[in-house]
Design a protein around this motif. Structure first.
Motif, PDB file in Angstrom:
ATOM      1  N   ASN A 278     104.532  -6.805   1.955  1.00 15.17           N
ATOM      2  CA  ASN A 278     103.393  -7.296   1.176  1.00 15.17           C
ATOM      3  C   ASN A 278     103.753  -7.280  -0.317  1.00 15.17           C
ATOM      4  OD1 ASN A 278     100.744  -8.131   0.566  1.00 15.17           O
ATOM      5  ND2 ASN A 278     100.060  -5.999   0.334  1.00 15.17           N
ATOM      6  N   HIS A 279     104.908  -7.834  -0.640  1.00 15.18           N
ATOM      7  CA  HIS A 279     105.365  -7.923  -2.035  1.00 15.18           C
ATOM      8  C   HIS A 279     105.431  -6.553  -2.709  1.00 15.18           C
ATOM      9  CE1 HIS A 279     104.874 -12.294  -1.757  1.00 15.18           C
ATOM     10  NE2 HIS A 279     103.686 -12.069  -1.232  1.00 15.18           N
ATOM     11  N   GLY A 280     105.761  -5.530  -1.936  1.00 11.56           N
ATOM     12  CA  GLY A 280     105.911  -4.197  -2.519  1.00 11.56           C
ATOM     13  C   GLY A 280     104.590  -3.565  -2.948  1.00 11.56           C
ATOM     14  N   ALA A 281     103.493  -4.015  -2.338  1.00 10.35           N
ATOM     15  CA  ALA A 281     102.166  -3.525  -2.777  1.00 10.35           C
ATOM     16  C   ALA A 281     101.373  -2.941  -1.611  1.00 10.35           C
ATOM     17  CB  ALA A 281     101.375  -4.669  -3.393  1.00 10.35           C
ATOM     18  N   SER A 282     100.542  -1.937  -1.921  1.00  9.79           N
ATOM     19  CA  SER A 282      99.690  -1.389  -0.865  1.00  9.79           C
ATOM     20  C   SER A 282      98.371  -2.156  -0.779  1.00  9.79           C
ATOM     21  CB  SER A 282      99.431   0.101  -1.093  1.00  9.79           C
ATOM     22  OG  SER A 282      99.060   0.311  -2.411  1.00  9.79           O
ATOM     23  N   ASP A 283      98.005  -2.870  -1.850  1.00  7.47           N
ATOM     24  CA  ASP A 283      96.891  -3.817  -1.743  1.00  7.47           C
ATOM     25  C   ASP A 283      97.352  -5.142  -2.340  1.00  7.47           C
ATOM     26  OD1 ASP A 283      96.698  -3.656  -4.483  1.00  7.47           O
ATOM     27  OD2 ASP A 283      95.206  -2.055  -4.406  1.00  7.47           O
ATOM     28  N   LYS A 284      96.413  -5.991  -2.727  1.00  4.82           N
ATOM     29  CA  LYS A 284      96.852  -7.341  -3.081  1.00  4.82           C
ATOM     30  C   LYS A 284      97.718  -7.391  -4.353  1.00  4.82           C
ATOM     31  CE  LYS A 284      95.487 -12.067  -2.699  1.00  4.82           C
ATOM     32  NZ  LYS A 284      94.456 -13.059  -2.563  1.00  4.82           N
ATOM     33  N   HIS A 285      97.394  -6.567  -5.337  1.00  2.00           N
ATOM     34  CA  HIS A 285      98.071  -6.754  -6.619  1.00  2.00           C
ATOM     35  C   HIS A 285      98.793  -5.536  -7.189  1.00  2.00           C
ATOM     36  CE1 HIS A 285      96.554 -10.774  -6.893  1.00  2.00           C
ATOM     37  NE2 HIS A 285      95.302 -10.366  -6.729  1.00  2.00           N
ATOM     38  N   SER A 286      98.759  -4.389  -6.509  1.00  2.00           N
ATOM     39  CA  SER A 286      99.410  -3.195  -7.082  1.00  2.00           C
ATOM     40  C   SER A 286     100.875  -3.129  -6.649  1.00  2.00           C
ATOM     41  CB  SER A 286      98.694  -1.930  -6.600  1.00  2.00           C
ATOM     42  OG  SER A 286      97.318  -2.111  -6.652  1.00  2.00           O
ATOM     43  N   HIS A 287     101.696  -3.946  -7.257  1.00  2.00           N
ATOM     44  CA  HIS A 287     103.101  -4.029  -6.849  1.00  2.00           C
ATOM     45  C   HIS A 287     103.888  -2.836  -7.362  1.00  2.00           C
ATOM     46  CE1 HIS A 287     102.018  -8.017  -5.612  1.00  2.00           C
ATOM     47  NE2 HIS A 287     101.523  -8.232  -6.818  1.00  2.00           N
ATOM     48  N   GLU A 288     104.463  -2.078  -6.452  1.00  2.00           N
ATOM     49  CA  GLU A 288     105.203  -0.873  -6.846  1.00  2.00           C
ATOM     50  C   GLU A 288     106.693  -1.154  -6.944  1.00  2.00           C
ATOM     51  OE1 GLU A 288     104.024   2.375  -4.235  1.00  2.00           O
ATOM     52  OE2 GLU A 288     102.020   1.503  -4.140  1.00  2.00           O
TER      53      GLU A 288
ATOM     54  N   ASN B  39     107.608 -11.269   1.553  1.00  2.00           N
ATOM     55  CA  ASN B  39     106.340 -11.731   2.125  1.00  2.00           C
ATOM     56  C   ASN B  39     106.569 -12.033   3.595  1.00  2.00           C
ATOM     57  OD1 ASN B  39     103.846 -12.837   2.608  1.00  2.00           O
ATOM     58  ND2 ASN B  39     104.356 -14.824   1.733  1.00  2.00           N
ATOM     59  N   SER B  40     106.065 -11.194   4.471  1.00  2.00           N
ATOM     60  CA  SER B  40     106.218 -11.461   5.899  1.00  2.00           C
ATOM     61  C   SER B  40     104.941 -11.069   6.616  1.00  2.00           C
ATOM     62  CB  SER B  40     107.398 -10.689   6.465  1.00  2.00           C
ATOM     63  OG  SER B  40     107.564 -11.048   7.823  1.00  2.00           O
ATOM     64  N   ARG B  41     104.197 -12.075   7.029  1.00  2.00           N
ATOM     65  CA  ARG B  41     102.883 -11.804   7.616  1.00  2.00           C
ATOM     66  C   ARG B  41     102.784 -12.407   9.008  1.00  2.00           C
ATOM     67  NH1 ARG B  41     100.037 -13.562   2.046  1.00  2.00           N
ATOM     68  NH2 ARG B  41     100.599 -15.635   2.776  1.00  2.00           N
ATOM     69  N   ILE B  42     101.990 -11.767   9.822  1.00  2.00           N
ATOM     70  CA  ILE B  42     101.680 -12.342  11.130  1.00  2.00           C
ATOM     71  C   ILE B  42     100.305 -13.007  10.991  1.00  2.00           C
ATOM     72  CG2 ILE B  42     100.703 -10.152  11.929  1.00  2.00           C
ATOM     73  CD1 ILE B  42     101.586 -10.836  14.751  1.00  2.00           C
TER      74      ILE B  42
END
Ligand SMILES: Cc1ncc(COP(=O)(O)O)c(C=O)c1O
Length: 366
Positions: A212-222, A227-230
């Motif tokens: 999820n782009h290195g994030a635990s929610d939509k925008h908190s990129h750590e 990007n790999s989603r089902i």
């Protein structure tokens, strides 16, 4: 008579009404990505395997990429992979700048655990056993070797959903496991999908962020991720199909038994061997014969589709030609490459279809 290599319409026809309802429900909810269907499937898959964490992703290749990346596999590391497999395992290792070290296979076409230690060096970080065709690599022995040398083990279960060894499910032995749910797998979506399974909470959490782009929610990129989603729809379809998987695997085993029994007197071909402790789930039923190419052509003329898993063992592909491997380095993988032929087997294959395959194989050799 026509005998397709795989006929997915058999299982889908039986589920037609339930599939339509599933489409309808997902359409109505209009929550197409990361919908509640995804969480529900992850929970259901974990419960089925009796393992704490499942992370559903876009496909198995992405799943492996996430796991290796989050285990910090990097340039100059070495990772042991089988010489005979789909490209995924070696490819992902290479993509991370690390070096795939090929290990020859045994008489079942599986990573030969007896020779694994010969390939371990100071640089080795992980081993990827691939449970090829639907049966498991000898995991007891492999886990002891990994423990002794402090190596990660990531099981590739793309062809081995609910396969067992000593009554324990594939995917529950190593540090993590990856699954493919592409349509022809034992548990297949109606498109691409995959999953990571692990009992390591920290690894699970890291992988969840990574995809999820290195994030635990939509925008908190750590950290920079991927990007790999089902899709919610694929997750819902997998949830619908999962309760039928044991029965479908049983149908595969019965079809394999039919071939075993009817080919038993056919001396010109070698039948698949099954490990003593293994419960095989026959994603692929492959025979071996030096006359593979001619037999394949003959069967095609009789309406029987076959495939070759795999026409080139990985060290002999163009992708790894710079390593200059020859048949002497991987004699068993080479033999598979030259002699293996996968014949039709799928849930719902009819006895008449199997009888036609047997009759044509016998006819060819007579
Ligand atoms: C053994 C094995 N590993 C990995 C994969 C890759 O799976 P996916 O297409 O979901 O990335 C496959 C798919 O064919 C496979 O058979």
């Amino acid at each position: 008579m026509q005998v397709p290599f795989v006929d997915l319409s058999k299982t889908h026809k039986a589920l037609e009404e339930e599939l339509k309802q599933t489409f309808q429900q997902v359409l109505q909810a209009s929550y197409f990505i990361y919908g509640p269907q995804v969480t529900a499937f992850e929970k259901q898959f974990s419960e089925t395997l009796n393992t704490p964490y499942t992370l559903a992703v876009g496909n198995c290749t992405d799943a492996l990429h996430a796991v290796l990346k989050m285990l910090n596999i990097k340039a100059d590391d070495e990772v042991l992979v089988p010489a005979l497999s789909r490209m995924t395992d070696a490819e992902v290792v290479s993509e991370l700048g690390a070096k795939p070290i090929f290990v020859d296979v045994n008489e079942m076409g599986l990573m030969d655990v007896e020779i694994v230690e010969n390939y371990i060096t100071q640089k080795t970080k992980a081993i990827i056993p691939v449970h090829l065709y639907g049966q498991m690599v000898e995991m007891g022995e492999l886990m002891l070797i990994a423990k002794k040398h402090g190596l990660f083990v990531i099981e590739d279960c793309a062809q081995a959903h609910l396969a067992k060894q000593s009554n324990q499910f594939a995917g529950t032995f190593g540090d993590a496991a990856v699954f493919s749910f592409s349509p022809t797998k034992n548990l297949g979506a109606l498109g691409d999908a995959g999953a990571i399974v692990t009992s390591d909470k920290a690894l699970y959490t890291a992988c969840r962020k990574y995809v999820n782009h290195g994030a635990s929610d939509k925008h908190s990129h750590e950290f920079p991720g991927a990007n790999s989603r089902i899709d919610s729809l694929q997750a819902a379809i997998l949830s619908l199909k999962l309760p039928y998987l044991t029965e479908w695997n049983e149908q595969r085993r019965q079809a394999a038994n039919y071939y075993n029994n009817h080919f038993s007197k056919q001396l010109e071909i070698q039948l698949p061997k099954v490990g003593e402790k293994n419960e095989h789930v026959f994603n692929v039923y492959q025979i071996q014969t030096p006359q593979r190419t001619e037999l394949k052509k003959f069967l095609k003329g009789e309406g029987i589709q076959t495939q070759v898993h795999y026409p080139k063992a990985l060290p002999f592909t163009k992708a790894y030609s710079s390593l200059k491997h020859t048949a002497i380095d991987f004699p068993r993988a080479y033999r598979y490459q030259e002699q293996t032929l996968s014949i039709p087997l799928f849930p719902g294959i009819s006895e008449a279809q199997q009888a036609h395959v047997v009759q044509c194989v016998n006819e060819y050799f007579s």
